[in-house]
Design a protein around this motif. Structure first.
Motif, PDB file in Angstrom:
ATOM      1  N   ILE A   1      -8.521 -10.762 -12.324  1.00  0.00           N
ATOM      2  CA  ILE A   1      -7.279 -10.717 -11.531  1.00  0.00           C
ATOM      3  C   ILE A   1      -7.434  -9.704 -10.393  1.00  0.00           C
ATOM      4  N   ALA A   2      -7.966  -8.531 -10.741  1.00  0.00           N
ATOM      5  CA  ALA A   2      -8.131  -7.473  -9.731  1.00  0.00           C
ATOM      6  C   ALA A   2      -9.095  -7.921  -8.635  1.00  0.00           C
ATOM      7  N   LEU A   3     -10.188  -8.546  -9.035  1.00  0.00           N
ATOM      8  CA  LEU A   3     -11.189  -8.987  -8.062  1.00  0.00           C
ATOM      9  C   LEU A   3     -10.593 -10.024  -7.105  1.00  0.00           C
ATOM     10  N   MET A   4      -9.886 -10.995  -7.667  1.00  0.00           N
ATOM     11  CA  MET A   4      -9.305 -12.048  -6.825  1.00  0.00           C
ATOM     12  C   MET A   4      -8.306 -11.453  -5.834  1.00  0.00           C
ATOM     13  N   ILE A   5      -7.481 -10.559  -6.319  1.00  0.00           N
ATOM     14  CA  ILE A   5      -6.446  -9.994  -5.442  1.00  0.00           C
ATOM     15  C   ILE A   5      -7.082  -9.085  -4.392  1.00  0.00           C
ATOM     16  N   GLU A   6      -8.073  -8.311  -4.788  1.00  0.00           N
ATOM     17  CA  GLU A   6      -8.717  -7.424  -3.811  1.00  0.00           C
ATOM     18  C   GLU A   6      -9.351  -8.243  -2.685  1.00  0.00           C
ATOM     19  N   LYS A   7      -9.991  -9.340  -3.043  1.00  0.00           N
ATOM     20  CA  LYS A   7     -10.648 -10.183  -2.039  1.00  0.00           C
ATOM     21  C   LYS A   7      -9.643 -10.796  -1.052  1.00  0.00           C
ATOM     22  N   LEU A   8      -8.420 -10.984  -1.493  1.00  0.00           N
ATOM     23  CA  LEU A   8      -7.408 -11.579  -0.608  1.00  0.00           C
ATOM     24  C   LEU A   8      -6.886 -10.601   0.441  1.00  0.00           C
TER      25      LEU A   8
ATOM     26  N   ILE B   1      -4.372  -8.465   0.470  1.00  0.00           N
ATOM     27  CA  ILE B   1      -2.934  -8.711   0.632  1.00  0.00           C
ATOM     28  C   ILE B   1      -2.256  -7.550   1.369  1.00  0.00           C
ATOM     29  N   LYS B   2      -1.413  -7.919   2.342  1.00  0.00           N
ATOM     30  CA  LYS B   2      -0.668  -6.902   3.105  1.00  0.00           C
ATOM     31  C   LYS B   2       0.805  -6.952   2.730  1.00  0.00           C
ATOM     32  N   LYS B   3       1.513  -5.852   2.991  1.00  0.00           N
ATOM     33  CA  LYS B   3       2.939  -5.743   2.663  1.00  0.00           C
ATOM     34  C   LYS B   3       3.792  -6.829   3.334  1.00  0.00           C
ATOM     35  N   SER B   4       3.267  -7.387   4.431  1.00  0.00           N
ATOM     36  CA  SER B   4       4.033  -8.405   5.152  1.00  0.00           C
ATOM     37  C   SER B   4       3.689  -9.826   4.687  1.00  0.00           C
ATOM     38  N   ASP B   5       2.792  -9.960   3.716  1.00  0.00           N
ATOM     39  CA  ASP B   5       2.277 -11.284   3.324  1.00  0.00           C
ATOM     40  C   ASP B   5       3.213 -12.064   2.400  1.00  0.00           C
ATOM     41  N   SER B   6       3.239 -13.363   2.645  1.00  0.00           N
ATOM     42  CA  SER B   6       3.862 -14.299   1.729  1.00  0.00           C
ATOM     43  C   SER B   6       2.715 -14.965   0.955  1.00  0.00           C
ATOM     44  N   VAL B   7       2.780 -14.895  -0.366  1.00  0.00           N
ATOM     45  CA  VAL B   7       1.655 -15.345  -1.197  1.00  0.00           C
ATOM     46  C   VAL B   7       2.083 -16.510  -2.084  1.00  0.00           C
ATOM     47  N   LEU B   8       1.239 -17.532  -2.154  1.00  0.00           N
ATOM     48  CA  LEU B   8       1.459 -18.640  -3.082  1.00  0.00           C
ATOM     49  C   LEU B   8       0.482 -18.499  -4.245  1.00  0.00           C
ATOM     50  N   GLU B   9       1.030 -18.570  -5.468  1.00  0.00           N
ATOM     51  CA  GLU B   9       0.184 -18.515  -6.667  1.00  0.00           C
ATOM     52  C   GLU B   9       0.310 -19.847  -7.405  1.00  0.00           C
ATOM     53  N   ILE B  10      -0.820 -20.429  -7.782  1.00  0.00           N
ATOM     54  CA  ILE B  10      -0.789 -21.669  -8.573  1.00  0.00           C
ATOM     55  C   ILE B  10      -1.212 -21.330  -9.998  1.00  0.00           C
ATOM     56  N   GLY B  11      -0.335 -21.611 -10.964  1.00  0.00           N
ATOM     57  CA  GLY B  11      -0.600 -21.276 -12.365  1.00  0.00           C
ATOM     58  C   GLY B  11       0.031 -19.944 -12.741  1.00  0.00           C
ATOM     59  N   THR B  12       1.345 -19.938 -12.920  1.00  0.00           N
ATOM     60  CA  THR B  12       2.069 -18.691 -13.237  1.00  0.00           C
ATOM     61  C   THR B  12       1.617 -18.126 -14.578  1.00  0.00           C
TER      62      THR B  12
ATOM     63  N   ILE C   1       0.834  -9.008  -8.015  1.00  0.00           N
ATOM     64  CA  ILE C   1       0.850  -9.385  -6.594  1.00  0.00           C
ATOM     65  C   ILE C   1       2.159  -8.942  -5.940  1.00  0.00           C
ATOM     66  N   SER C   2       3.257  -9.029  -6.687  1.00  0.00           N
ATOM     67  CA  SER C   2       4.564  -8.701  -6.104  1.00  0.00           C
ATOM     68  C   SER C   2       4.642  -7.239  -5.652  1.00  0.00           C
ATOM     69  N   LYS C   3       3.800  -6.396  -6.230  1.00  0.00           N
ATOM     70  CA  LYS C   3       3.783  -4.979  -5.828  1.00  0.00           C
ATOM     71  C   LYS C   3       3.084  -4.784  -4.491  1.00  0.00           C
ATOM     72  N   LEU C   4       2.266  -5.776  -4.083  1.00  0.00           N
ATOM     73  CA  LEU C   4       1.461  -5.615  -2.870  1.00  0.00           C
ATOM     74  C   LEU C   4       1.987  -6.431  -1.692  1.00  0.00           C
ATOM     75  N   ALA C   5       2.680  -7.534  -2.006  1.00  0.00           N
ATOM     76  CA  ALA C   5       3.054  -8.499  -0.969  1.00  0.00           C
ATOM     77  C   ALA C   5       4.535  -8.391  -0.625  1.00  0.00           C
ATOM     78  N   LYS C   6       4.940  -9.132   0.417  1.00  0.00           N
ATOM     79  CA  LYS C   6       6.368  -9.204   0.740  1.00  0.00           C
ATOM     80  C   LYS C   6       7.050 -10.083  -0.304  1.00  0.00           C
ATOM     81  N   GLU C   7       6.477 -11.252  -0.545  1.00  0.00           N
ATOM     82  CA  GLU C   7       7.038 -12.140  -1.570  1.00  0.00           C
ATOM     83  C   GLU C   7       5.954 -13.016  -2.189  1.00  0.00           C
ATOM     84  N   VAL C   8       6.220 -13.416  -3.437  1.00  0.00           N
ATOM     85  CA  VAL C   8       5.281 -14.284  -4.151  1.00  0.00           C
ATOM     86  C   VAL C   8       6.007 -15.550  -4.573  1.00  0.00           C
TER      87      VAL C   8
END
Ligand code: SAH
Length: 208
Positions: A66-73, A75-86, A95-102
């Motif tokens: 999880i950490a590796l995938m998120i680090e590679k992305l 993510i910025k505070k202004s980002d809108s992120v789509l996650e597939i597979g909750t 992710i919600s701690k790093l992005a604007k919205e998930v």
């Protein structure tokens, strides 16, 4: 159980030691209570270095992947992120701690409603959950700056690509049924594809 200490050990031994550097991401792993995302009888194992079953043949991913995938992305505070597979909603919470919205999409009805309630009870505000087929993405909320796929499709889902913003990044496990390769796609003028590592995810199934 001293869960604060378990979280600190998880971060030191599993993440930092393997090269995770992003400080905000590390803080997210220190603050999100992973043991609240698994069944009661698995709580004490929640910070171990492996995935855990969450029912319906599904797992909560290993912390490091999880950490590796998120680090590679990146993510910025202004980002809108789509996650597939909750799944359990754990990765969504990180992710919600790093992005604007998930925006997170889950196919399994029971897992969807468990995760939705759990995330609401824990007070996460910038997370939007949807019961649906990840192959379709979430068209109404597109484009997304980042997309993270935590189940493995048999082929690259074209619709997700269409929903990715210009200069956006998507991380996705691809290529084979049991063991896959994790790829990072970046949507520049051309589409760049970078191999990250071998990995193992549950299959991304089709809606029946
Ligand atoms: N990152 C999650 C783990 C997810 S496991 C966590 O931290 O808990 C993968 C999830 O993908 C499972 O919950 C599975 O039901 C879901 N899934 C499988 N196929 C899907 C599809 N087509 N669309 C959306 N979700 C899907």
């Amino acid at each position: 159980m001293n869960y604060i200490l378990l979280r600190k050990n998880m971060v030191d031994n599993q993440l930092i030691r393997r090269g995770i550097k992003n400080e905000e991401l590390i803080n997210a792993f220190l603050s999100v209570k992973r043991h609240l995302f698994v069944d009661k009888d698995l709580e004490d194992l929640a910070y171990e270095d492996y995935p855990l079953f969450i029912g319906y043949n599904q797992t909560i991913s290993q912390p490091y992947i999880i950490a590796l995938m998120i680090e590679k992305l990146e993510i910025k505070k202004s980002d809108s992120v789509l996650e597939i597979g909750t799944g359990s909603g754990y990765q969504t919470a990180i992710i919600s701690k790093l992005a604007k919205e998930v925006y997170t999409v889950e196919l399994n009805e029971v897992l969807y409603s468990l995760a939705k309630d759990r995330l609401a009870n824990l007070g996460y505000k910038n997370i939007y959950t949807k019961l649906g087929d990840g192959y379709e993405g979430w068209k109404e909320k597109a484009p997304f700056n980042k997309i993270i796929v935590s189940c493995s499709p048999s082929e690259l889902p074209e619709k997700l690509f269409e929903q990715l913003a210009k200069y956006g990044k998507m991380i996705i496990p691809l290529d084979a049924l049991f063991f896959q390769k994790l790829y990072l796609y970046t949507k520049n003028d051309t589409i760049d594809k970078e191999f990250i590592c071998d990995c193992r995810f549950v299959p991304m199934t089709r809606k029946k």
